[in-house]
Enzyme design. Structure first.
Site, PDB file in Angstrom:
ATOM      1  N   CYS A 194       0.828  -1.201   0.000  1.00 53.99           N
ATOM      2  CA  CYS A 194       0.000   0.000   0.000  1.00 53.99           C
ATOM      3  C   CYS A 194       0.871   1.263   0.000  1.00 53.99           C
ATOM      4  CB  CYS A 194      -0.911   0.006   1.219  1.00 53.99           C
ATOM      5  SG  CYS A 194      -1.946   1.474   1.358  1.00 53.99           S
ATOM      6  N   CYS A 197       0.147   3.097   3.642  1.00 62.73           N
ATOM      7  CA  CYS A 197       0.577   2.593   4.953  1.00 62.73           C
ATOM      8  C   CYS A 197       1.566   1.429   4.867  1.00 62.73           C
ATOM      9  CB  CYS A 197      -0.647   2.171   5.764  1.00 62.73           C
ATOM     10  SG  CYS A 197      -1.451   0.666   5.146  1.00 62.73           S
ATOM     11  N   CYS A 216      -6.763  -2.035   0.620  1.00 63.40           N
ATOM     12  CA  CYS A 216      -5.902  -2.212   1.788  1.00 63.40           C
ATOM     13  C   CYS A 216      -6.782  -2.333   3.022  1.00 63.40           C
ATOM     14  CB  CYS A 216      -4.940  -1.040   1.922  1.00 63.40           C
ATOM     15  SG  CYS A 216      -3.936  -1.099   3.423  1.00 63.40           S
ATOM     16  N   ASP A 344      21.271  -3.814 -17.597  1.00 58.52           N
ATOM     17  CA  ASP A 344      21.138  -4.956 -16.694  1.00 58.52           C
ATOM     18  C   ASP A 344      20.064  -5.896 -17.235  1.00 58.52           C
ATOM     19  OD1 ASP A 344      20.786  -6.744 -14.643  1.00 58.52           O
ATOM     20  OD2 ASP A 344      20.307  -5.248 -13.115  1.00 58.52           O
TER      21      ASP A 344
END
Length: 435
Positions: A194, A197, A216, A344
């Site tokens: 999230c 949070c 969430c 990469d």
């Protein structure tokens, strides 16, 4: 512009570089009288741009686009220069694909009518960093143009709170249906936690990677209400998709869930611009492949289907799409590590190449600068090594394609490998239009 196309076999950036030396504010001048739709995000920019361009063109409006994918500042300036007129001041549209890091350079000089963000995935980590860094780059550009309307992918959790945090008018599109029964996000997916949070997201359903109807439990952050939606996935094939959007049936003439997202984004913008449903319907149905994005090329009877791949999320969707083909096929996999690809290449270990084992494969051709890295990855994924052909140059790859016993050849290729292969096939007469 014409001279540069002859000298440099393209000329998509060169005029912009020259123009900037004379006037650093040239973009503001050459874009005057255009209503600009800016398309950015990680995956789907070129195809979505093409879809929007075709819808506007099919509605009999004047429109231009940087349809070769030259999406840096210089390429965008070159696009406007090549269409500039000293006398024609009528209102026109410009559908402009923009590299994520270049949004802030464009909005320094242009206030777009619409800015759309397709999605945010890990891509070229050596250049962009993680998805949160990419989002920050885009928002730095949007903050300069509070009068622009935002049309965003509502299934992208990184974008779900922008309606509250930005001054712009904001609309969302997304899915209300999914073919997947899984509600558990993959360990290699992006943006799993999230943004408010940091608790793990939960899902009512996933579409792919981290996209879906998320929420969430800890802070109640969730997917925003959708303004435009795919309500039902009726039929998905290796040629295209039949879907229901806002109560009407549409056919997306490009296969895969990711192209449904592209079509939904274009549909959302078309509706916002006031284009009628019949024009949108016919445009999506007749959409042609664009510049290496599921482009079909005939090589002496072999149907070569070129698919650009550049990160794990997009690669997985490309693989899922070609596994819809139940016929015996050939596969060519090209991997480069030039700057435009990302230096990469460790990201290939996050791609689910194991899914290719469901294909009825006749031959597996491996090429590109990092062909041995790719060959090891495919061998580790369980593909039968006796079907491998290592093609160390384009002549060897072309010879191998010509000798395929089956007519369908899927080519999964990173960006510069695609550019180089198209240029090579153009020199051999198999592609008539290079740009």
């Amino acid at each position: 512009m014409k001279i540069s196309k002859v000298l440099f076999k393209g000329g998509t950036n060169f005029p912009g570089k020259i123009a900037l030396k004379f006037d650093k504010n040239i973009l503001k001048t050459v874009s005057k009288n255009y209503k600009v739709i800016l398309v950015t995000g990680t995956n789907g920019k070129t195809t979505t741009t093409s879809m929007i361009y075709n819808m506007i063109k099919d509605s009999n409006k004047k429109v231009i686009s940087n349809n070769t994918g030259a999406n840096m500042l210089t390429g965008i300036i070159a696009c406007f220069i090549s269409n500039y007129s000293f006398t024609n001041k009528e209102e026109k549209y410009a559908v402009i694909e923009t590299d994520e890091a270049n949004v802030k350079l464009i909005t320094e000089h242009i206030t777009p009518e619409i800015i759309t963000i397709t999605n945010l995935f890990r891509d070229q980590l050596d250049r962009y960093g993680e998805v949160y860094t990419t989002l920050k780059k885009i928002l730095e550009g949007i903050e300069k143009v509070p009068d622009s309307t935002l049309i965003l992918n509502g299934d992208e959790s990184l974008l779900g709170d922008l309606k509250d945090s930005m001054e712009n008018k904001t609309l969302y599109y997304g899915f209300n249906d999914s073919q997947s029964s899984s509600k558990t996000i993959d360990i290699n997916a992006d943006a799993k936690f999230c943004k408010k949070c940091k608790a793990p997201y939960k899902y009512e359903f996933l579409t792919y990677n981290h996209l879906g109807k998320y929420y969430c439990d800890d802070c109640n952050y969730k997917r925003p209400e959708l303004d435009f939606s795919v309500d039902k996935l009726e039929d998905l094939s290796s040629e295209g998709s039949l879907i229901i959007m806002d109560g009407q049936e549409y056919y997306i003439n490009q296969p895969g869930l990711y192209n449904i997202y592209n079509g939904l984004c274009a549909y959302s913008i078309g509706k916002t611009l006031g284009i009628d449903k019949s024009t949108i319907y016919n445009s999506l149905k007749s959409q042609k492949s664009s510049f290496g994005r599921q482009e079909h090329i005939n090589i002496e009877g072999k149907q070569v289907k070129m698919i650009l791949v550049k990160n794990p999320a997009g690669y997985d969707q490309a693989i899922n799409t070609i596994t819809l083909d139940k016929n015996k096929v050939n596969l060519a996999v090209l991997l480069n590590d030039n700057y435009a690809d990302g230096r990469d290449v460790s990201w290939i270990w996050d791609v689910k190449f194991e899914s290719l084992n469901s294909l009825d494969l006749d031959k597996v051709m491996v090429s590109g600068i990092r062909l041995y890295d790719m060959a090891i990855r495919l061998k580790t994924a369980g593909l039968p090594r006796e079907k491998f052909e290592i093609c160390e140059n384009q002549d060897a790859l072309l010879k191998s394609i010509k000798s395929c016993s089956q007519n369908t050849v899927y080519v999964l290729t990173t960006y510069t490998a695609m550019i180089n292969l198209r240029r090579f096939l153009n020199s051999k007469g198999y592609i008539k239009k290079l740009w």
